[in-house]
Structure formats: structure tokens, C-alpha cells
Design a protein around this motif. Structure first.
Motif, PDB file in Angstrom:
ATOM      1  N   PHE A   1       0.854  -1.206   0.000  1.00 53.48           N
ATOM      2  CA  PHE A   1       0.000   0.000   0.000  1.00 53.48           C
ATOM      3  C   PHE A   1       0.882   1.245   0.000  1.00 53.48           C
ATOM      4  O   PHE A   1       0.698   2.156  -0.812  1.00 53.48           O
ATOM      5  CB  PHE A   1      -0.909  -0.027   1.239  1.00 53.48           C
ATOM      6  N   HIS A   2       1.858   1.272   0.878  1.00 56.20           N
ATOM      7  CA  HIS A   2       2.759   2.435   0.965  1.00 56.20           C
ATOM      8  C   HIS A   2       3.605   2.575  -0.300  1.00 56.20           C
ATOM      9  O   HIS A   2       3.930   3.681  -0.721  1.00 56.20           O
ATOM     10  CB  HIS A   2       3.647   2.328   2.206  1.00 56.20           C
ATOM     11  N   GLN A   3       3.926   1.434  -0.904  1.00 55.76           N
ATOM     12  CA  GLN A   3       4.671   1.479  -2.169  1.00 55.76           C
ATOM     13  C   GLN A   3       3.831   2.136  -3.260  1.00 55.76           C
ATOM     14  O   GLN A   3       4.329   2.947  -4.037  1.00 55.76           O
ATOM     15  CB  GLN A   3       5.067   0.040  -2.574  1.00 55.76           C
ATOM     16  N   ARG A   4       2.545   1.791  -3.294  1.00 59.37           N
ATOM     17  CA  ARG A   4       1.643   2.427  -4.278  1.00 59.37           C
ATOM     18  C   ARG A   4       1.550   3.924  -4.019  1.00 59.37           C
ATOM     19  O   ARG A   4       1.503   4.723  -4.960  1.00 59.37           O
ATOM     20  CB  ARG A   4       0.235   1.792  -4.221  1.00 59.37           C
ATOM     21  N   VAL A   5       1.532   4.302  -2.735  1.00 55.38           N
ATOM     22  CA  VAL A   5       1.462   5.731  -2.404  1.00 55.38           C
ATOM     23  C   VAL A   5       2.724   6.440  -2.885  1.00 55.38           C
ATOM     24  O   VAL A   5       2.653   7.501  -3.520  1.00 55.38           O
ATOM     25  CB  VAL A   5       1.278   5.930  -0.875  1.00 55.38           C
ATOM     26  N   ARG A   6       3.876   5.833  -2.626  1.00 55.33           N
ATOM     27  CA  ARG A   6       5.131   6.470  -3.060  1.00 55.33           C
ATOM     28  C   ARG A   6       5.145   6.640  -4.583  1.00 55.33           C
ATOM     29  O   ARG A   6       5.451   7.714  -5.097  1.00 55.33           O
ATOM     30  CB  ARG A   6       6.341   5.623  -2.622  1.00 55.33           C
ATOM     31  N   ASP A   7       4.814   5.562  -5.300  1.00 53.24           N
ATOM     32  CA  ASP A   7       4.809   5.620  -6.766  1.00 53.24           C
ATOM     33  C   ASP A   7       3.818   6.676  -7.259  1.00 53.24           C
ATOM     34  O   ASP A   7       4.090   7.406  -8.212  1.00 53.24           O
ATOM     35  CB  ASP A   7       4.435   4.253  -7.361  1.00 53.24           C
ATOM     36  N   ALA A   8       2.658   6.727  -6.600  1.00 52.34           N
ATOM     37  CA  ALA A   8       1.627   7.689  -7.005  1.00 52.34           C
ATOM     38  C   ALA A   8       2.136   9.116  -6.851  1.00 52.34           C
ATOM     39  O   ALA A   8       1.984   9.942  -7.758  1.00 52.34           O
ATOM     40  CB  ALA A   8       0.380   7.494  -6.149  1.00 52.34           C
ATOM     41  N   TYR A   9       2.758   9.393  -5.722  1.00 51.64           N
ATOM     42  CA  TYR A   9       3.299  10.736  -5.498  1.00 51.64           C
ATOM     43  C   TYR A   9       4.275  11.124  -6.615  1.00 51.64           C
ATOM     44  O   TYR A   9       4.249  12.250  -7.114  1.00 51.64           O
ATOM     45  CB  TYR A   9       4.027  10.803  -4.152  1.00 51.64           C
ATOM     46  N   LEU A  10       5.125  10.191  -7.010  1.00 52.01           N
ATOM     47  CA  LEU A  10       6.106  10.497  -8.055  1.00 52.01           C
ATOM     48  C   LEU A  10       5.417  10.739  -9.396  1.00 52.01           C
ATOM     49  O   LEU A  10       5.822  11.610 -10.167  1.00 52.01           O
ATOM     50  CB  LEU A  10       7.154   9.380  -8.147  1.00 52.01           C
ATOM     51  N   THR A  11       4.354   9.978  -9.647  1.00 50.81           N
ATOM     52  CA  THR A  11       3.577  10.178 -10.878  1.00 50.81           C
ATOM     53  C   THR A  11       2.916  11.558 -10.879  1.00 50.81           C
ATOM     54  O   THR A  11       2.945  12.282 -11.883  1.00 50.81           O
ATOM     55  CB  THR A  11       2.483   9.084 -10.995  1.00 50.81           C
ATOM     56  N   ILE A  12       2.320  11.910  -9.749  1.00 53.04           N
ATOM     57  CA  ILE A  12       1.640  13.214  -9.633  1.00 53.04           C
ATOM     58  C   ILE A  12       2.659  14.338  -9.816  1.00 53.04           C
ATOM     59  O   ILE A  12       2.399  15.350 -10.470  1.00 53.04           O
ATOM     60  CB  ILE A  12       0.946  13.342  -8.250  1.00 53.04           C
ATOM     61  N   ALA A  13       3.847  14.153  -9.230  1.00 49.67           N
ATOM     62  CA  ALA A  13       4.881  15.192  -9.298  1.00 49.67           C
ATOM     63  C   ALA A  13       5.337  15.405 -10.742  1.00 49.67           C
ATOM     64  O   ALA A  13       5.612  16.526 -11.169  1.00 49.67           O
ATOM     65  CB  ALA A  13       6.064  14.819  -8.412  1.00 49.67           C
ATOM     66  N   LYS A  14       5.407  14.312 -11.499  1.00 49.30           N
ATOM     67  CA  LYS A  14       5.825  14.418 -12.895  1.00 49.30           C
ATOM     68  C   LYS A  14       4.787  15.190 -13.705  1.00 49.30           C
ATOM     69  O   LYS A  14       5.113  16.004 -14.562  1.00 49.30           O
ATOM     70  CB  LYS A  14       5.986  13.003 -13.476  1.00 49.30           C
ATOM     71  N   ALA A  15       3.522  14.927 -13.404  1.00 45.25           N
ATOM     72  CA  ALA A  15       2.430  15.580 -14.142  1.00 45.25           C
ATOM     73  C   ALA A  15       2.310  17.057 -13.786  1.00 45.25           C
ATOM     74  O   ALA A  15       1.764  17.841 -14.559  1.00 45.25           O
ATOM     75  CB  ALA A  15       1.117  14.855 -13.852  1.00 45.25           C
ATOM     76  N   GLU A  16       2.785  17.432 -12.614  1.00 46.09           N
ATOM     77  CA  GLU A  16       2.657  18.837 -12.182  1.00 46.09           C
ATOM     78  C   GLU A  16       4.003  19.357 -11.716  1.00 46.09           C
ATOM     79  O   GLU A  16       4.155  19.814 -10.582  1.00 46.09           O
ATOM     80  CB  GLU A  16       1.635  18.948 -11.049  1.00 46.09           C
ATOM     81  N   SER A  17       4.984  19.241 -12.623  1.00 43.99           N
ATOM     82  CA  SER A  17       6.368  19.493 -12.214  1.00 43.99           C
ATOM     83  C   SER A  17       6.648  20.974 -11.892  1.00 43.99           C
ATOM     84  O   SER A  17       7.630  21.283 -11.235  1.00 43.99           O
ATOM     85  CB  SER A  17       7.324  18.998 -13.293  1.00 43.99           C
ATOM     86  N   ARG A  18       5.776  21.864 -12.349  1.00 46.34           N
ATOM     87  CA  ARG A  18       5.989  23.285 -12.021  1.00 46.34           C
ATOM     88  C   ARG A  18       5.699  23.557 -10.542  1.00 46.34           C
ATOM     89  O   ARG A  18       6.405  24.303  -9.886  1.00 46.34           O
ATOM     90  CB  ARG A  18       5.063  24.165 -12.863  1.00 46.34           C
ATOM     91  N   ARG A  19       4.645  22.942 -10.034  1.00 39.57           N
ATOM     92  CA  ARG A  19       4.245  23.178  -8.645  1.00 39.57           C
ATOM     93  C   ARG A  19       4.939  22.231  -7.663  1.00 39.57           C
ATOM     94  O   ARG A  19       5.324  22.634  -6.563  1.00 39.57           O
ATOM     95  CB  ARG A  19       2.717  23.024  -8.502  1.00 39.57           C
ATOM     96  N   ILE A  20       5.074  20.955  -8.052  1.00 36.46           N
ATOM     97  CA  ILE A  20       5.544  19.944  -7.104  1.00 36.46           C
ATOM     98  C   ILE A  20       7.035  19.681  -7.306  1.00 36.46           C
ATOM     99  O   ILE A  20       7.465  19.286  -8.393  1.00 36.46           O
ATOM    100  CB  ILE A  20       4.761  18.621  -7.270  1.00 36.46           C
ATOM    101  N   LYS A  21       7.828  19.887  -6.272  1.00 33.72           N
ATOM    102  CA  LYS A  21       9.270  19.665  -6.352  1.00 33.72           C
ATOM    103  C   LYS A  21       9.636  18.458  -5.489  1.00 33.72           C
ATOM    104  O   LYS A  21       9.278  18.389  -4.309  1.00 33.72           O
ATOM    105  CB  LYS A  21      10.031  20.899  -5.865  1.00 33.72           C
ATOM    106  N   VAL A  22      10.348  17.523  -6.095  1.00 29.99           N
ATOM    107  CA  VAL A  22      10.725  16.298  -5.387  1.00 29.99           C
ATOM    108  C   VAL A  22      12.077  16.511  -4.714  1.00 29.99           C
ATOM    109  O   VAL A  22      13.033  16.964  -5.342  1.00 29.99           O
ATOM    110  CB  VAL A  22      10.821  15.104  -6.364  1.00 29.99           C
ATOM    111  N   VAL A  23      12.133  16.207  -3.418  1.00 27.79           N
ATOM    112  CA  VAL A  23      13.379  16.316  -2.663  1.00 27.79           C
ATOM    113  C   VAL A  23      13.701  14.927  -2.108  1.00 27.79           C
ATOM    114  O   VAL A  23      12.813  14.225  -1.614  1.00 27.79           O
ATOM    115  CB  VAL A  23      13.231  17.343  -1.512  1.00 27.79           C
ATOM    116  N   ASP A  24      14.966  14.538  -2.209  1.00 28.93           N
ATOM    117  CA  ASP A  24      15.378  13.211  -1.732  1.00 28.93           C
ATOM    118  C   ASP A  24      15.410  13.183  -0.200  1.00 28.93           C
ATOM    119  O   ASP A  24      16.324  13.715   0.425  1.00 28.93           O
ATOM    120  CB  ASP A  24      16.766  12.892  -2.317  1.00 28.93           C
TER     121      ASP A  24
END
Ligand SMILES: Nc1ncnc2c1ncn2[C@@H]1O[C@H](COP(=O)(O)OP(=O)(O)OP(=O)(O)O)[C@@H](O)[C@H]1O
Ligand SMILES: [Mg+2]
Length: 212
Positions: A168-191
């Protein structure tokens, strides 16, 4: 100054830690800062949060969960978020709409168009100016969250989401990365695997352009 920042990421990715660090930075720069969270964020929201987090509520259906979250958000936007932004505060919210898309949409399988429609209604179209997504492997996040629970900072009763299976948590992580790619102007991914202070520095670099 009026600025709406949200933090997203799986359990234990470091959201609450980084929000506190960012608050210190912003206040030293003379910004008025207001911190809030979802679920919760206001008196009625906290009551809804209790229902959502309670491990005894294993019968809560995905649809009930979704409507409770949206009821919480509607109340929270009107009572806390809108007034804070109107008063020229920096408003930092620990989880917001993207969490609903990731958890209830991608991970629980609720229809994304329903989630979008409800969200538009309860937020009246209000969107964060900047979203920081703290990304880290599920094992690391859950291990940190567990350590924190054992340290007594979170009651076991609050852990209905922490109690979900690892996939379940893996799906959440993957989903967040997908959402971030689709809205890359607003969402910034930090390691989020990096040390607390490295992450803090990277977040400051992302926030600084908004302070000018
Ligand atoms: N970059 C980091 N490296 C190592 N440990 C960290 C880091 N950031 C936070 N931690 C530790 O990991 C634990 C979880 O961090 P934190 O509570 O900030 O996560 P969170 O994203 O808010 O989790 P939740 O979604 O469950 O509220 C805490 O004990 C915190 O001290
Ligand atoms: Mg937290």
C-alpha cells in the motif's frame, strides 16, 4: 507575504521535521508563518482526524474515508487556510490534496475524477503555490515512523494508515512520483533519504524564489 506551501510524502519521509525547520528559517526572515495539517487542522477537522486514524475503525469504507477527508478539507480551508492567506501569512500545510490523490485515488483505487471534483468544490479551486514532495523508500519511511512511535510521539491508536501493508505504501510512493511528474511546475521532489540538514538546505533553495 501570502504564500501557500504544502508538504507531501509517505509516512516517515520527514515532513513534520522539515516543516519545523522551514518555519524557523522563514521567521528569521521576518515572515509570519502559520503551520497546519491534514487530516485535522481545526477543531472539527481534529475530530474527523480521530475517526480516520483510529485503528478500531477497520470497517470504514473507502468512500466514507474519502468523504470524511473532503469534509475535513472544506472546513479547514474556510476556517484556517483562507484567513491565514488573506492576512498575508506563509501558510504551510502538512499534507493536502495530493495526499488524497495518492492514498485514496492511486493506493485505494477510488475514482480520480470523483476526487478531483470533490476537491474543486471543497477548496473552491485553491491550489498551493509550491508543494515539496519528500521522497524516500517505503522501508526507510516506515522504519523511521515506527521508531518515532516507539519513542512515544504518536499513539498506536493513531496508526490506521501506518498499519497498512507495505505494498500500500509502495503504491502511495509511486503515485506521489507520478503526480509530481504531471505537475512538475508546482511539485518539487526532494530526496528524503539525505540527512536532515541537507534536505533543509534543498528546501530553502526551492522556497527562496517565492520570497523575492
Ligand atoms: N532526513 C532524515 N534522516 C533521518 N531521520 C529523519 C530525517 N528526517 C526525519 N527523520 C526522523 O524520522 C522520523 C519521522 O520523521 P517525521 O515525523 O518528520 O516524518 P513525517 O513525514 O512527518 O511522518 P508522518 O507522515 O508519519 O507524520 C522522526 O523520528 C525524525 O526525527
Ligand atoms: Mg508528520
Amino acid at each position: 507575504m501570502r504564500l501557500f506551501i504544502t508538504f507531501e510524502g509517505i509516512e516517515g519521509s520527514g515532513k513534520t521535521t522539515q516543516i519545523q525547520l522551514l518555519r524557523g528559517y522563514l521567521e528569521r526572515k521576518g515572515c509570519r508563518c502559520r503551520i497546519t495539517r491534514e487530516p485535522g487542522g481545526c477543531r472539527i477537522g481534529d475530530k474527523i482526524r480521530d475517526i480516520l486514524m483510529d485503528t478500531n475503525n477497520e470497517n470504514l469504507t473507502p468512500l466514507s474515508e474519502l468523504y470524511l477527508i473532503m469534509a475535513n478539507r472544506g472546513q479547514h480551508v474556510v476556517e484556517v487556510i483562507e484567513p491565514a492567506l488573506k492576512n498575508q501569512n506563509v501558510l504551510i500545510c502538512d499534507r493536502f490534496h495530493d495526499a488524497t490523490v495518492a492514498y485514496q485515488g492511486f493506493a485505494r483505487g477510488m475514482a480520480l475524477d470523483l476526487i478531483e471534483r470533490l476537491n474543486q468544490t471543497v477548496t473552491k479551486g485553491l491550489n498551493p503555490d509550491l508543494t515539496i514532495l519528500l521522497d524516500c523508500p517505503v522501508e526507510v519511511g516506515l522504519e523511521r515512523a515506527r521508531g518515532r512511535m516507539e519513542a512515544g510521539n504518536l499513539s498506536w491508536k493513531e496508526g490506521r494508515f501506518e498499519g497498512e501493508q507495505e505494498d500500500f505504501h509502495q503504491r502511495v510512493r509511486d503515485a506521489y512520483l507520478t503526480i509530481a511528474k504531471a505537475e512538475s511546475r508546482r511539485i518539487k521532489v526532494v530526496d528524503g533519504l539525505k540527512g536532515e540538514h541537507t534536505v533543509e538546505r534543498e528546501i530553502r533553495h526551492l522556497v527562496n524564489p517565492f520570497l523575492k
